[in-house]
Design a protein around this motif. Structure first.
Motif, PDB file in Angstrom:
ATOM      1  N   PRO A 128      44.850  56.127  42.912  1.00 18.39           N
ATOM      2  CA  PRO A 128      43.918  55.042  43.232  1.00 18.39           C
ATOM      3  C   PRO A 128      44.541  53.685  42.925  1.00 18.39           C
ATOM      4  O   PRO A 128      45.072  53.479  41.822  1.00 18.39           O
ATOM      5  CB  PRO A 128      42.709  55.323  42.338  1.00 18.39           C
ATOM      6  CG  PRO A 128      42.796  56.778  42.027  1.00 18.39           C
ATOM      7  CD  PRO A 128      44.256  57.104  41.972  1.00 18.39           C
ATOM      8  N   PHE A 129      44.490  52.788  43.881  1.00 18.27           N
ATOM      9  CA  PHE A 129      45.038  51.448  43.688  1.00 18.27           C
ATOM     10  C   PHE A 129      43.965  50.547  43.092  1.00 18.27           C
ATOM     11  O   PHE A 129      42.820  50.529  43.547  1.00 18.27           O
ATOM     12  CB  PHE A 129      45.503  50.866  45.025  1.00 18.27           C
ATOM     13  CG  PHE A 129      45.854  49.400  44.927  1.00 18.27           C
ATOM     14  CD1 PHE A 129      47.100  49.023  44.467  1.00 18.27           C
ATOM     15  CD2 PHE A 129      44.931  48.423  45.261  1.00 18.27           C
ATOM     16  CE1 PHE A 129      47.423  47.670  44.346  1.00 18.27           C
ATOM     17  CE2 PHE A 129      45.245  47.079  45.149  1.00 18.27           C
ATOM     18  CZ  PHE A 129      46.496  46.704  44.692  1.00 18.27           C
ATOM     19  N   HIS A 130      44.345  49.791  42.061  1.00 22.61           N
ATOM     20  CA  HIS A 130      43.414  48.846  41.447  1.00 22.61           C
ATOM     21  C   HIS A 130      44.056  47.464  41.458  1.00 22.61           C
ATOM     22  O   HIS A 130      45.135  47.273  40.879  1.00 22.61           O
ATOM     23  CB  HIS A 130      43.075  49.264  40.019  1.00 22.61           C
ATOM     24  CG  HIS A 130      42.421  50.607  39.941  1.00 22.61           C
ATOM     25  ND1 HIS A 130      41.130  50.836  40.390  1.00 22.61           N
ATOM     26  CD2 HIS A 130      42.869  51.804  39.485  1.00 22.61           C
ATOM     27  CE1 HIS A 130      40.815  52.101  40.213  1.00 22.61           C
ATOM     28  NE2 HIS A 130      41.851  52.713  39.676  1.00 22.61           N
ATOM     29  N   PRO A 131      43.441  46.505  42.117  1.00 24.60           N
ATOM     30  CA  PRO A 131      44.027  45.163  42.196  1.00 24.60           C
ATOM     31  C   PRO A 131      44.064  44.476  40.846  1.00 24.60           C
ATOM     32  O   PRO A 131      43.219  44.736  39.975  1.00 24.60           O
ATOM     33  CB  PRO A 131      43.079  44.425  43.161  1.00 24.60           C
ATOM     34  CG  PRO A 131      41.766  45.114  42.987  1.00 24.60           C
ATOM     35  CD  PRO A 131      42.118  46.568  42.770  1.00 24.60           C
ATOM     36  N   TRP A 132      45.056  43.606  40.678  1.00 27.90           N
ATOM     37  CA  TRP A 132      45.109  42.786  39.470  1.00 27.90           C
ATOM     38  C   TRP A 132      44.177  41.603  39.713  1.00 27.90           C
ATOM     39  O   TRP A 132      44.438  40.758  40.568  1.00 27.90           O
ATOM     40  CB  TRP A 132      46.528  42.294  39.208  1.00 27.90           C
ATOM     41  CG  TRP A 132      46.622  41.462  37.975  1.00 27.90           C
ATOM     42  CD1 TRP A 132      46.229  40.166  37.809  1.00 27.90           C
ATOM     43  CD2 TRP A 132      47.121  41.886  36.694  1.00 27.90           C
ATOM     44  NE1 TRP A 132      46.442  39.740  36.531  1.00 27.90           N
ATOM     45  CE2 TRP A 132      46.990  40.779  35.817  1.00 27.90           C
ATOM     46  CE3 TRP A 132      47.660  43.070  36.223  1.00 27.90           C
ATOM     47  CZ2 TRP A 132      47.393  40.841  34.485  1.00 27.90           C
ATOM     48  CZ3 TRP A 132      48.059  43.135  34.903  1.00 27.90           C
ATOM     49  CH2 TRP A 132      47.935  42.028  34.048  1.00 27.90           C
TER      50      TRP A 132
END
Length: 200
Positions: free
Chosen positions: A95-99
Motif C-alpha cells: 500500500p502506498f502512503h503519501p508523505w
C-alpha cells in the motif's frame, strides 16, 4: 544504486534542505513526494537527477546553495533514496502512503502533494493523455485533481476550484492510496514495453 530505506533522521535532513530554498521556488518534501510518485507511476521512467532544476528551482543555479560538491552529492543521495523508497513500495505492490505535512493546527491538506504529482505529469503529458483521455478512467484522477486545483484561478479546471469540505478532503486523501496503485498498474504494460525496446 543499492536500495537503502531512509531513516527518520534522513527524512528530516531532506526536509530541512528543501526548506532552506523555499524562497527560491524549491519543492517541499510533500510536493517532492507527489512529484516522484507521478514519475514512477507514469509511462516514462524519468530519473530524479534529471529533474534537479525543477526540484530546486532557482537554487539549482545558485553556486552557494550547497557547501561544495559533497553537500550536493549528499542531497542527491537523499533524493535518490527517497525515489527508491517509493519505487520499492510500488513494485512490491505494498500500500502506498503519501508523505503529507500537517499545518500549524495539525491538519493535513494534501494540496502540495497533489500539485507535485500534477507537475510530474507535465513532464510527459502526451503519454499521460492515454489515461487522462480514457473514458473508462475518467474518475481515476479526481482525488488528485481536486486537491491540486483547490482554489486555483483557472476556469478550465472546474469543478475543482471550490473549497473542499473537511469530509471531502478526508475522502480525497484516503483515495490517494488506491488511485496511485491503479495508475501504476494502468501504465505497467507500457513501461515494460519501453524498457524492452531500450534493451534491444
Amino acid at each position: 544504486m543499492k536500495y537503502e530505506a531512509l531513516t527518520d533522521r534522513d527524512y528530516q535532513r531532506l526536509a530541512e534542505t528543501l526548506a532552506r530554498f523555499r524562497d527560491q521556488d524549491c519543492m517541499n518534501l510533500e510536493q517532492l513526494d507527489g512529484f516522484f510518485t507521478a514519475l514512477l507511476c507514469g509511462p516514462l521512467q524519468i530519473r530524479p537527477t534529471e529533474c534537479l532544476p525543477i526540484i530546486l528551482g532557482e537554487a539549482f543555479d545558485d553556486e552557494d546553495a550547497f557547501p561544495g560538491a559533497q553537500g550536493l552529492e549528499r542531497f542527491a543521495n537523499l533524493l535518490m533514496r527517497h525515489w527508491l523508497d517509493i519505487a520499492h513500495t510500488l513494485q512490491s505492490e505494498q500500500p502506498f502512503h503519501p508523505w503529507l505535512d500537517a499545518d500549524e493546527h495539525g491538519v493535513f491538506h494534501g494540496n502540495d502533494w497533489a500539485r507535485g504529482f500534477v507537475e510530474g505529469i507535465q513532464l510527459a503529458y502526451d503519454d499521460w493523455a492515454l489515461l487522462l483521455d480514457d473514458p473508462s478512467q475518467s474518475d481515476l484522477m479526481a482525488p488528485i485533481m481536486a486537491l491540486a486545483f483547490e482554489g486555483a484561478d483557472d476556469e478550465e479546471m472546474q469543478p475543482y476550484l471550490s473549497e473542499i469540505s473537511p469530509e471531502e478532503r478526508a475522502a480525497w486523501l484516503g483515495a490517494i492510496t488506491p488511485t496511485v496503485a491503479a495508475i501504476h498498474q494502468y501504465f505497467a504494460r507500457l513501461r515494460s514495453e519501453l524498457e524492452t525496446d531500450s534493451e534491444d
